[in-house]
Design an enzyme around this catalytic site. Structure first.
Site, PDB file in Angstrom:
ATOM      1  N   CYS A 218       0.836  -1.206   0.000  1.00 17.99           N
ATOM      2  CA  CYS A 218       0.000   0.000   0.000  1.00 17.99           C
ATOM      3  C   CYS A 218       0.871   1.257   0.000  1.00 17.99           C
ATOM      4  CB  CYS A 218      -0.916  -0.065   1.228  1.00 17.99           C
ATOM      5  SG  CYS A 218      -1.731   1.468   1.657  1.00 17.99           S
TER       6      CYS A 218
ATOM      7  N   CYS B 297       0.111   3.809   2.711  1.00 19.46           N
ATOM      8  CA  CYS B 297       0.545   3.269   4.013  1.00 19.46           C
ATOM      9  C   CYS B 297       2.025   3.572   4.229  1.00 19.46           C
ATOM     10  CB  CYS B 297       0.333   1.756   4.090  1.00 19.46           C
ATOM     11  SG  CYS B 297      -1.383   1.221   3.988  1.00 19.46           S
TER      12      CYS B 297
END
Length: 108
Positions: free
Chosen positions: A30, A33
């Protein structure tokens, strides 16, 4: 300091914590993230003694993510007395992140 959580440690470190805990649900694939990680780490220093910072990989511990109804990541959930007190979804710069954390903490 940010604590790395596992399925085993989640109960003790988060649900049984005396302090409120903010948990970063993340995954290695991600992009947002990975962008949030240093911001989360840096922000943790400013809340020492008031809010515990922790993170858990949704790849390694999918049950914890699904038990907490995490549908999109990064997802930050603040737990207080074992209950969800608030949630912040998506990447944001540090000033906005602090503003959102403070708004949730103010209600505790």
């Amino acid at each position: 300091m940010v604590t790395e959580l596992t399925e085993k440690s989640f109960q003790k470190e988060v649900l049984e914590s005396k302090l409120p805990v903010i948990v970063d649900f993340w995954a290695s694939w991600c992009g947002p993230c990975r962008m949030l990680a240093p911001v989360f780490e840096e922000t943790s220093k400013e809340y020492a003694g008031k809010l515990k910072f922790a993170k858990i990989s949704t790849e390694d511990h999918p049950n914890v993510a699904s038990n907490n109804m995490v549908n999109g990541i990064p997802c930050l959930i603040i737990f207080h007395n074992g209950e969800e007190a608030g949630r912040i979804v998506g990447f944001m710069p540090k000033p906005l992140l602090k503003q959102k954390i403070d708004a949730i903490m103010h209600k505790l």
